[in-house]
Design an enzyme around this catalytic site. Structure first.
Site, mmCIF file in Angstrom:
data_model
loop_
_atom_site.group_PDB
_atom_site.id
_atom_site.type_symbol
_atom_site.label_atom_id
_atom_site.label_comp_id
_atom_site.label_asym_id
_atom_site.label_seq_id
_atom_site.Cartn_x
_atom_site.Cartn_y
_atom_site.Cartn_z
ATOM 1 N N HIS A 107 -15.483 3.646 17.152
ATOM 2 C CA HIS A 107 -15.749 2.635 18.179
ATOM 3 C C HIS A 107 -14.724 2.808 19.295
ATOM 4 O O HIS A 107 -13.582 2.348 19.203
ATOM 5 C CB HIS A 107 -15.682 1.206 17.629
ATOM 6 C CG HIS A 107 -16.079 0.190 18.671
ATOM 7 N ND1 HIS A 107 -17.358 -0.341 18.764
ATOM 8 C CD2 HIS A 107 -15.390 -0.372 19.691
ATOM 9 C CE1 HIS A 107 -17.414 -1.187 19.778
ATOM 10 N NE2 HIS A 107 -16.227 -1.223 20.359
ATOM 11 N N CYS A 108 -15.147 3.501 20.332
ATOM 12 C CA CYS A 108 -14.307 3.671 21.520
ATOM 13 C C CYS A 108 -15.251 3.821 22.711
ATOM 14 O O CYS A 108 -16.467 3.918 22.536
ATOM 15 C CB CYS A 108 -13.389 4.882 21.369
ATOM 16 S SG CYS A 108 -14.253 6.375 20.881
ATOM 17 N N SER B 250 -20.188 -2.202 28.542
ATOM 18 C CA SER B 250 -21.048 -3.018 29.409
ATOM 19 C C SER B 250 -20.804 -2.738 30.886
ATOM 20 O O SER B 250 -21.718 -2.892 31.701
ATOM 21 C CB SER B 250 -20.833 -4.504 29.116
ATOM 22 O OG SER B 250 -19.498 -4.867 29.390
ATOM 23 N N TYR C 75 -23.468 -6.764 19.002
ATOM 24 C CA TYR C 75 -22.198 -7.437 19.292
ATOM 25 C C TYR C 75 -22.481 -8.909 19.567
ATOM 26 O O TYR C 75 -23.194 -9.241 20.513
ATOM 27 C CB TYR C 75 -21.526 -6.775 20.505
ATOM 28 C CG TYR C 75 -20.089 -7.190 20.749
ATOM 29 C CD1 TYR C 75 -19.295 -7.741 19.741
ATOM 30 C CD2 TYR C 75 -19.506 -7.030 21.998
ATOM 31 C CE1 TYR C 75 -17.974 -8.102 19.974
ATOM 32 C CE2 TYR C 75 -18.182 -7.382 22.242
ATOM 33 C CZ TYR C 75 -17.425 -7.913 21.228
ATOM 34 O OH TYR C 75 -16.108 -8.276 21.464
ATOM 35 N N HIS D 175 -17.157 -5.492 15.178
ATOM 36 C CA HIS D 175 -16.015 -6.384 14.940
ATOM 37 C C HIS D 175 -16.375 -7.568 14.036
ATOM 38 O O HIS D 175 -15.889 -8.691 14.233
ATOM 39 C CB HIS D 175 -15.433 -6.883 16.280
ATOM 40 C CG HIS D 175 -15.394 -5.841 17.364
ATOM 41 N ND1 HIS D 175 -15.131 -4.501 17.101
ATOM 42 C CD2 HIS D 175 -15.626 -5.914 18.708
ATOM 43 C CE1 HIS D 175 -15.193 -3.819 18.250
ATOM 44 N NE2 HIS D 175 -15.495 -4.642 19.230
ATOM 45 N N ASP E 243 -11.339 0.996 19.461
ATOM 46 C CA ASP E 243 -11.796 0.154 20.585
ATOM 47 C C ASP E 243 -11.131 0.556 21.908
ATOM 48 O O ASP E 243 -11.254 -0.151 22.903
ATOM 49 C CB ASP E 243 -11.571 -1.334 20.291
ATOM 50 C CG ASP E 243 -12.201 -2.242 21.329
ATOM 51 O OD1 ASP E 243 -13.326 -1.932 21.776
ATOM 52 O OD2 ASP E 243 -11.577 -3.252 21.712
ATOM 53 N N ARG F 8 -20.086 -13.482 28.327
ATOM 54 C CA ARG F 8 -19.094 -13.073 29.326
ATOM 55 C C ARG F 8 -19.248 -11.594 29.716
ATOM 56 O O ARG F 8 -18.608 -11.131 30.647
ATOM 57 C CB ARG F 8 -17.675 -13.369 28.845
ATOM 58 C CG ARG F 8 -17.206 -12.540 27.690
ATOM 59 C CD ARG F 8 -15.754 -12.843 27.317
ATOM 60 N NE ARG F 8 -15.425 -12.305 26.022
ATOM 61 C CZ ARG F 8 -15.157 -11.038 25.765
ATOM 62 N NH1 ARG F 8 -15.166 -10.144 26.751
ATOM 63 N NH2 ARG F 8 -14.869 -10.633 24.541
ATOM 64 N N ARG G 161 -27.075 -0.234 21.462
ATOM 65 C CA ARG G 161 -26.260 -1.440 21.286
ATOM 66 C C ARG G 161 -26.907 -2.614 21.993
ATOM 67 O O ARG G 161 -27.291 -2.515 23.167
ATOM 68 C CB ARG G 161 -24.875 -1.204 21.878
ATOM 69 C CG ARG G 161 -23.878 -2.311 21.559
ATOM 70 C CD ARG G 161 -22.595 -2.087 22.310
ATOM 71 N NE ARG G 161 -21.468 -2.774 21.722
ATOM 72 C CZ ARG G 161 -20.380 -3.134 22.400
ATOM 73 N NH1 ARG G 161 -20.283 -2.865 23.688
ATOM 74 N NH2 ARG G 161 -19.377 -3.740 21.798
ATOM 75 N N TYR H 253 -16.378 -6.687 34.523
ATOM 76 C CA TYR H 253 -14.981 -6.305 34.738
ATOM 77 C C TYR H 253 -14.992 -4.935 35.393
ATOM 78 O O TYR H 253 -15.957 -4.175 35.264
ATOM 79 C CB TYR H 253 -14.185 -6.308 33.427
ATOM 80 C CG TYR H 253 -14.743 -5.405 32.342
ATOM 81 C CD1 TYR H 253 -14.285 -4.099 32.172
ATOM 82 C CD2 TYR H 253 -15.753 -5.851 31.488
ATOM 83 C CE1 TYR H 253 -14.802 -3.278 31.184
ATOM 84 C CE2 TYR H 253 -16.278 -5.037 30.493
ATOM 85 C CZ TYR H 253 -15.801 -3.747 30.351
ATOM 86 O OH TYR H 253 -16.320 -2.928 29.373
#
Ligand code: 0GY
Length: 294
Positions: free
Chosen positions: A27-28, A73, A152, A176, A249, A126, A120, A45
């Protein structure tokens, strides 16, 4: 344009834990580089570039062999940066895409050829504007053979996610662990609810990942060395050793206020998977089954 943010450690320490040969960081992400792979207009972001070269240098520094790159995202449904990183990995990376649910079979086949093995579905408000369950189920029913779905979500919507997860016709991997409140301990309500989800299907997998997020000071946790995370998560890995995969991550999206040291993140592994057998399953055998079975 808002400022671009840096969320990763400039010089992560060398972990004390040495991963077994062939270990997979499953997971990266990669961010950009923006000049080549612009971020989505809907990105929540705007990170500094954290591309494949940096990721592969970190892989080597931490003692890992392979990566599974999960489309972040901030790149929306344009998987070009992820595909480019996979293409430059010499076979040492595979990926998870984020797709527009109206994607065609030809486009899914193209992603398969580029090393993608899953899609995914992100339910964090958010991070994404919408999460259309019906459209997600439609695409989940049209995935290439051998793919899975990564989901997620946060613990507060676990119950409402159950019918949706039940209806997914391929294996499911939960990012997670669905973000439980680890300060409740190993048998607190969130971990109990997550176990019950795992018990509802034998092909639900999970990532016992992100001590830095789940035990963050800003989330009411104690921060590094993330003792509550270790206490809550180790029993879960012991109970479901064939259904977990692990990842750093990196580059830790949205963690700019509490940037983790990746060496410390790797040193969480022997605390949640204390035996060589558990480490082999978590870091090698399980991710190889999901991502390199062909
Ligand atoms: C993660 C977590 C986060 C971000 C994303 O795709 C993403 O932007 O996954 C987060 O902000 O919690 O797994 O990278």
């Amino acid at each position: 344009m808002p400022d671009r943010i840096t969320s990763w450690h400039p010089s992560p320490s060398k972990p004390k834990f040495v991963p077994p040969p062939g270990a997979v960081d499953a997971h990266c992400h990669v961010f950009g580089p923006m000049a080549q792979f612009p971020f989505s207009a809907k990105a929540k972001y705007l990170p500094e570039d954290a591309g494949a070269d940096k990721l592969f240098a970190l892989r080597d520094h931490l003692g890992f062999s392979r990566n599974v790159i999960v489309q972040a995202s901030c790149h929306g449904t344009d998987n070009s940066a992820t595909l480019d990183a996979i293409a430059r990995s010499n076979g040492r990376a595979r990926g998870v895409a984020v797709v527009d649910p109206v994607i065609t079979g030809d486009e899914l086949a193209r992603l398969h050829g580029g090393g993608i093995r899953g899609v995914r579905f992100n339910f964090l408000k958010r991070l994404v504007d919408s999460a259309p369950k019906d459209a997600f189920l439609d695409v989940a029913g049209r995935l290439p053979v051998g793919w899975h779905v990564v989901i997620y979500f946060e613990a507060d919507i676990l119950e409402e996610m159950r019918p949706f997860i039940d209806a997914i016709p391929v294996p499911v991997v939960i990012d997670h662990m669905g973000r439980p409140d680890v300060t409740q301990g190993p048998v607190g309500p969130d971990m109990r609810a997550f176990r019950s989800l795992l018990d509802s299907r034998e092909d639900i997998w999970f990532k016992p990942t992100c001590p830095d997020r789940l035990d963050a000071i800003k989330e009411g946790g104690k921060g590094d060395p993330w003792d509550d995370f270790a206490a809550a998560v180790a029993p879960l890995v012991a109970e479901y050793p064939d259904r977990c995969i692990w990842g750093t991550d990196w580059p830790h999206p949205n963690m700019e206020d509490e940037i983790p040291d990746d060496g410390h993140i790797v040193d969480m592994i022997p605390r949640i998977a204390p035996t060589p057998e558990l480490q082999q399953a978590l870091l090698v055998d399980n991710p190889m089954r999901l991502y390199w079975s062909d």
